[in-house]
Enzyme design. Structure first.
Site, PDB file in Angstrom:
ATOM      1  N   THR A 121       0.810  -1.350  -0.002  1.00  0.00           N
ATOM      2  CA  THR A 121       0.125  -0.082   0.133  1.00  0.00           C
ATOM      3  C   THR A 121       0.991   1.322   0.187  1.00  0.00           C
ATOM      4  O   THR A 121       1.992   1.442   0.664  1.00  0.00           O
ATOM      5  CB  THR A 121      -0.928   0.014   1.060  1.00  0.00           C
ATOM      6  OG1 THR A 121      -1.573  -1.240   1.382  1.00  0.00           O
ATOM      7  CG2 THR A 121      -1.866   1.233   0.854  1.00  0.00           C
ATOM      8  N   GLU A 122       0.330   2.397  -0.783  1.00  0.00           N
ATOM      9  CA  GLU A 122       0.981   3.695  -0.692  1.00  0.00           C
ATOM     10  C   GLU A 122      -0.011   4.712  -0.533  1.00  0.00           C
ATOM     11  O   GLU A 122      -1.223   4.462  -0.705  1.00  0.00           O
ATOM     12  CB  GLU A 122       1.531   3.686  -2.330  1.00  0.00           C
ATOM     13  CG  GLU A 122       2.923   2.742  -2.405  1.00  0.00           C
ATOM     14  CD  GLU A 122       3.427   3.032  -3.717  1.00  0.00           C
ATOM     15  OE1 GLU A 122       3.161   3.675  -4.601  1.00  0.00           O
ATOM     16  OE2 GLU A 122       4.416   2.203  -4.220  1.00  0.00           O
ATOM     17  N   GLY A 126      -3.825   2.071  -3.156  1.00  0.00           N
ATOM     18  CA  GLY A 126      -4.591   1.159  -2.101  1.00  0.00           C
ATOM     19  C   GLY A 126      -5.391  -0.048  -2.631  1.00  0.00           C
ATOM     20  O   GLY A 126      -4.524  -1.042  -2.802  1.00  0.00           O
ATOM     21  N   SER A 127      -6.460   0.157  -3.047  1.00  0.00           N
ATOM     22  CA  SER A 127      -7.083  -1.075  -3.751  1.00  0.00           C
ATOM     23  C   SER A 127      -6.477  -1.335  -4.993  1.00  0.00           C
ATOM     24  O   SER A 127      -6.560  -2.162  -5.601  1.00  0.00           O
ATOM     25  CB  SER A 127      -8.573  -0.667  -3.879  1.00  0.00           C
ATOM     26  OG  SER A 127      -9.219  -0.727  -2.555  1.00  0.00           O
ATOM     27  N   GLU A 358      -6.032  -6.060   3.510  1.00  0.00           N
ATOM     28  CA  GLU A 358      -5.637  -7.106   2.537  1.00  0.00           C
ATOM     29  C   GLU A 358      -6.886  -7.215   1.557  1.00  0.00           C
ATOM     30  O   GLU A 358      -7.412  -8.434   1.207  1.00  0.00           O
ATOM     31  CB  GLU A 358      -5.683  -8.487   3.458  1.00  0.00           C
ATOM     32  CG  GLU A 358      -4.613  -8.475   4.609  1.00  0.00           C
ATOM     33  CD  GLU A 358      -3.962  -9.891   4.925  1.00  0.00           C
ATOM     34  OE1 GLU A 358      -4.229 -10.713   4.286  1.00  0.00           O
ATOM     35  OE2 GLU A 358      -3.665  -9.883   6.076  1.00  0.00           O
ATOM     36  N   GLY A 359      -7.119  -6.063   1.072  1.00  0.00           N
ATOM     37  CA  GLY A 359      -8.317  -5.836   0.071  1.00  0.00           C
ATOM     38  C   GLY A 359      -9.540  -5.684   0.494  1.00  0.00           C
ATOM     39  O   GLY A 359     -10.245  -6.363   1.235  1.00  0.00           O
ATOM     40  N   ASP A 362     -15.451  -4.713  -0.907  1.00  0.00           N
ATOM     41  CA  ASP A 362     -16.144  -4.394  -2.045  1.00  0.00           C
ATOM     42  C   ASP A 362     -15.285  -4.881  -3.164  1.00  0.00           C
ATOM     43  O   ASP A 362     -15.842  -5.353  -4.532  1.00  0.00           O
ATOM     44  CB  ASP A 362     -16.399  -2.972  -2.357  1.00  0.00           C
ATOM     45  CG  ASP A 362     -17.823  -2.939  -1.105  1.00  0.00           C
ATOM     46  OD1 ASP A 362     -18.596  -3.817  -0.941  1.00  0.00           O
ATOM     47  OD2 ASP A 362     -17.762  -2.087  -0.479  1.00  0.00           O
TER      48      ASP A 362
HETATM   49  C1  LIG Z   1      -4.501  -1.501  10.426  1.00  0.00           C
HETATM   50  C2  LIG Z   1      -3.994  -1.723   9.023  1.00  0.00           C
HETATM   51  C3  LIG Z   1      -2.936  -2.556   8.723  1.00  0.00           C
HETATM   52  C4  LIG Z   1      -2.416  -2.663   7.343  1.00  0.00           C
HETATM   53  N1  LIG Z   1      -1.505  -3.433   7.125  1.00  0.00           N
HETATM   54  C5  LIG Z   1      -1.071  -3.260   5.890  1.00  0.00           C
HETATM   55  C6  LIG Z   1       0.253  -4.099   5.560  1.00  0.00           C
HETATM   56  O1  LIG Z   1       0.791  -4.678   6.433  1.00  0.00           O
HETATM   57  N2  LIG Z   1       0.612  -4.035   4.416  1.00  0.00           N
HETATM   58  C7  LIG Z   1       0.187  -3.239   3.354  1.00  0.00           C
HETATM   59  O2  LIG Z   1       0.543  -3.226   2.297  1.00  0.00           O
HETATM   60  N3  LIG Z   1      -0.979  -2.716   3.587  1.00  0.00           N
HETATM   61  C8  LIG Z   1      -1.531  -2.842   4.869  1.00  0.00           C
HETATM   62  N4  LIG Z   1      -2.841  -1.945   4.985  1.00  0.00           N
HETATM   63  C9  LIG Z   1      -3.390  -1.109   4.239  1.00  0.00           C
HETATM   64  C10 LIG Z   1      -4.623  -1.948   3.637  1.00  0.00           C
HETATM   65  O3  LIG Z   1      -4.433  -3.197   2.798  1.00  0.00           O
HETATM   66  C11 LIG Z   1      -5.417  -1.007   2.735  1.00  0.00           C
HETATM   67  O4  LIG Z   1      -5.796   0.231   3.286  1.00  0.00           O
HETATM   68  C12 LIG Z   1      -6.376  -1.688   1.854  1.00  0.00           C
HETATM   69  O5  LIG Z   1      -6.120  -2.358   0.792  1.00  0.00           O
HETATM   70  C13 LIG Z   1      -7.573  -0.547   0.970  1.00  0.00           C
HETATM   71  O6  LIG Z   1      -6.615   0.442   0.404  1.00  0.00           O
HETATM   72  P1  LIG Z   1      -7.275   1.922   0.883  1.00  0.00           P
HETATM   73  O7  LIG Z   1      -7.067   2.001   2.514  1.00  0.00           O
HETATM   74  O8  LIG Z   1      -6.256   2.833   0.116  1.00  0.00           O
HETATM   75  O9  LIG Z   1      -8.640   2.243   0.253  1.00  0.00           O
HETATM   76  P2  LIG Z   1      -9.079   2.705  -0.951  1.00  0.00           P
HETATM   77  O10 LIG Z   1      -8.394   1.832  -2.189  1.00  0.00           O
HETATM   78  O11 LIG Z   1      -9.042   4.103  -1.094  1.00  0.00           O
HETATM   79  O12 LIG Z   1     -10.724   2.454  -1.129  1.00  0.00           O
HETATM   80  C14 LIG Z   1     -11.550   2.934  -0.134  1.00  0.00           C
HETATM   81  C15 LIG Z   1     -12.929   2.384  -0.154  1.00  0.00           C
HETATM   82  O13 LIG Z   1     -13.369   2.722  -1.561  1.00  0.00           O
HETATM   83  C16 LIG Z   1     -14.488   1.503  -1.914  1.00  0.00           C
HETATM   84  N5  LIG Z   1     -13.689   0.978  -3.230  1.00  0.00           N
HETATM   85  C17 LIG Z   1     -12.461   1.162  -3.805  1.00  0.00           C
HETATM   86  N6  LIG Z   1     -12.192   0.555  -4.861  1.00  0.00           N
HETATM   87  C18 LIG Z   1     -13.489   0.113  -5.253  1.00  0.00           C
HETATM   88  C19 LIG Z   1     -13.854  -0.682  -6.105  1.00  0.00           C
HETATM   89  N7  LIG Z   1     -13.119  -1.030  -7.298  1.00  0.00           N
HETATM   90  N8  LIG Z   1     -14.996  -1.257  -5.967  1.00  0.00           N
HETATM   91  C20 LIG Z   1     -15.994  -0.843  -4.978  1.00  0.00           C
HETATM   92  N9  LIG Z   1     -15.603  -0.112  -4.042  1.00  0.00           N
HETATM   93  C21 LIG Z   1     -14.441   0.254  -4.028  1.00  0.00           C
HETATM   94  C22 LIG Z   1     -14.066   0.537  -0.833  1.00  0.00           C
HETATM   95  O14 LIG Z   1     -15.420   0.700  -0.095  1.00  0.00           O
HETATM   96  C23 LIG Z   1     -13.172   0.784  -0.147  1.00  0.00           C
HETATM   97  O15 LIG Z   1     -13.069   0.359   1.240  1.00  0.00           O
HETATM   98  C24 LIG Z   1      -3.160  -1.947   6.428  1.00  0.00           C
HETATM   99  C25 LIG Z   1      -4.221  -1.062   6.794  1.00  0.00           C
HETATM  100  C26 LIG Z   1      -4.749  -0.703   8.094  1.00  0.00           C
HETATM  101  C27 LIG Z   1      -5.779  -0.045   8.424  1.00  0.00           C
END
Ligand SMILES: Cc1cc2nc3c(=O)[nH]c(=O)nc-3n(C[C@H](O)[C@H](O)[C@H](O)COP(=O)(O)OP(=O)(O)OC[C@H]3O[C@@H](n4cnc5c(N)ncnc54)[C@H](O)[C@@H]3O)c2cc1C
Length: 483
Positions: A121-122, A126-127, A358-359, A362
């Site tokens: 993640t950066e 994210g997703s 971990e994804g 949604d």
């Molecule tokens: C406590 C914690 C520990 C973590 N540990 C790790 C780690 O060890 N290593 C690592 O790499 N990452 C880690 N993460 C990051 C985590 O994997 C990401 O937060 C996650 O993948 C979601 O990315 P984002 O937060 O950028 O959400 P975004 O991508 O900004 O998405 C936000 C929301 O938008 C909606 N959304 C986005 N895209 C879609 C789509 N295509 N279709 C439908 N809805 C959508 C969903 O509701 C989603 O929840 C951690 C996060 C937390 C909070």
């Protein structure tokens, strides 16, 4: 059934945690005490999935799920820290690492002297991991890495990070991603501050900064340019272990709810004797049974592709299940559920993130729906063994015949199919497990889940492509509409 070795290890873990792990103290201090991590290391937990040749126990993914489940019954921060090490943190090294990399790192990872972390993640990715901005370029025999990473579990105390980076040009791929191994002492690399979180406060979550960090070329993990393929396998392991943690959290909440409703008297009877309460508890137990069944069915999948698809279903079903169970357990406790000392508010806070990390669910549901459609298109019509499977087949068939290939560009339809698929897979796993055990209670739980799954599939199949109301509510013009 778990092997004797795993039963003994789980029992040892239970005894250790009952004595040494205090979830509320960990939450209040926002830190797992050093002696707890050392105690878990002495039990050998950090090496259970690592190869025996390098000091590990060589246990399977399914075995590790039993252990992570047990840890989560006591504390979710501990379960996530250990589970991350066993899954996302070390799986890439075990599967894709060179002999030299194995010799260098696996022994200390197996003893827990070195803890592993994993980072994709950066801030801007994210997703959507196709947009990684952290770039590694070749400079002679060195790699130079520049960029920023976010939310890295175990970040503050990890001794080895598996990091996904963009590597344009490396390995012949024009765009490609690769995985690199990073140590805290690497020049130009710094671990950022701890995040303050809603739950899982005892686990460490930090950012990472790479400022022209210099890594020897041997730090590349596996084939350069093959990052996406490797990530798929690593994430399958991580999601399965995380799902096992959700089962443990749910088991703890159900035990608390059972104990409370048996002891608490209202209307002249224990709460447990009230019809509505009985139904609630039965549904909670059935859901937990299906969650465990799906995790174990997933963990036993050996083919990469089958594991990847099943781990999507397990991750969504178990994280949604844990959130629902924790919320219901709070409800059954009444006011006590809302009080931190009871311990359920903490579970509710801890499990919330499992639907995000971990994804995000949604996103995974849309992937699951897509892969279900693709599978059916490839395998052709199949004989459905029961009403539920037939309902799913009919839903998928109606999408294919109505929308043809356009369906793959309709995320809401794919998402709905993902929800239906997830429930059918869970019901299938619960039924198989009940038939295996032949326990009357298990068979009844599987029936209950099958009934719930039928409702979910019917609701999902009622999804419409008409999104005009959503656009009106949001005050948006529909794409392509003329004013
Ligand atoms: C406590 C914690 C520990 C973590 N540990 C790790 C780690 O060890 N290593 C690592 O790499 N990452 C880690 N993460 C990051 C985590 O994997 C990401 O937060 C996650 O993948 C979601 O990315 P984002 O937060 O950028 O959400 P975004 O991508 O900004 O998405 C936000 C929301 O938008 C909606 N959304 C986005 N895209 C879609 C789509 N295509 N279709 C439908 N809805 C959508 C969903 O509701 C989603 O929840 C951690 C996060 C937390 C909070």
């Amino acid at each position: 059934m778990p092997s004797d070795v795993v039963v003994a290890l789980t029992e040892q873990t239970r005894r250790y945690c009952a004595k040494e792990v205090n979830a509320q103290a960990i939450d209040a201090a926002a830190k797992i005490p050093r002696h707890v991590l050392e105690g878990l290391a002495e039990l050998g937990l950090f090496g259970i999935t690592l190869p025996e040749a390098h000091g590990g126990a060589g246990l399977t993914l399914s075995d590790a799920c039993h252990v992570v489940d047990e840890l989560a019954r006591f504390d979710r921060s501990v379960a996530v820290s250990v589970g991350l090490h066993l899954g996302l943190g070390t799986r890439g090294l075990v599967r894709y690492g060179s002999a030299g990399q194995h010799v260098q790192w696996l022994p200390s990872l197996a003893t827990g002297q070195t803890i592993a972390a994993f980072s994709t993640t950066e801030p801007g990715a994210g997703s959507d991991l196709s947009t990684l901005r952290t770039v590694a370029t070749e400079k002679g025999e060195q790699l130079s890495v520049t960029g920023e990473k976010s939310y890295v579990t175990n970040g503050a105390f990890a001794g080895l990070f598996t990091v996904a980076v963009s590597t344009p040009g490396l390995g012949g791929a024009q765009r490609g991603q690769s995985l690199v191994l990073v140590e805290p002492k690497d020049r130009g690399f710094t671990v950022q501050r701890e995040e303050h979180k809603l739950g899982l406060k005892g686990s460490s979550t930090t950012g990472l900064l790479f400022e022209d960090a210099q890594l020897p070329r041997e730090r590349l993990l596996g084939e350069p340019g093959q990052g996406a393929r490797m990530l798929s396998h690593i994430l399958s392991w991580g999601r399965t272990l995380m799902s096992a943690g959700c089962c443990g959290a749910a088991a703890y909440a159900i035990d608390k709810a059972t104990e409370h409703t048996t002891q608490r008297t209202q209307f002249g009877r224990p709460l447990f004797a009230l019809d509505v309460v009985k139904e609630r508890l039965a549904r909670l137990r059935a859901r937990h049974f299906a969650m465990e069944a799906l995790v174990q069915a997933t963990a036993k999948k050996e083919q990469d592709e089958a594991l990847a698809v099943s781990s999507l279903a397990a991750k969504v079903f178990c994280s949604e299940g844990a959130g629902w169970v924790a919320d219901e357990a709070v409800q059954l406790h009444g006011a006590l559920g809302f009080i931190e000392d009871t311990g359920l508010a903490l579970v509710l806070r801890d499990v919330r993130v499992t639907r995000i990390f971990e994804g995000a669910n949604d996103v995974l549901l849309t992937h699951l729906g897509t892969s279900e459609l693709a599978r059916r298109a490839q395998e052709g019509p199949q004989h459905s063994i029961n009403e539920l499977e037939s309902a799913l087949a009919d839903f998928a068939q109606s999408l294919s015949s109505k929308y043809k290939l356009r369906v793959f560009r309709a995320p809401r339809l794919l998402h709905a199919l993902g929800v239906a698929t997830e429930w059918v897979m869970a019901s299938r796993a619960a039924t198989d497990r009940a038939h295996e055990s032949q326990s009357a209670t298990h068979l009844a739980m599987a029936r209950l889940i099958e009934q719930e799954a039928r409702v979910v599939v019917a609701q999902a199949a009622a999804v419409s492509v008409d999104d005009s109301l959503f656009h009106q509510v949001l005050g948006l013009e529909r794409p392509g509409a003329t004013s």
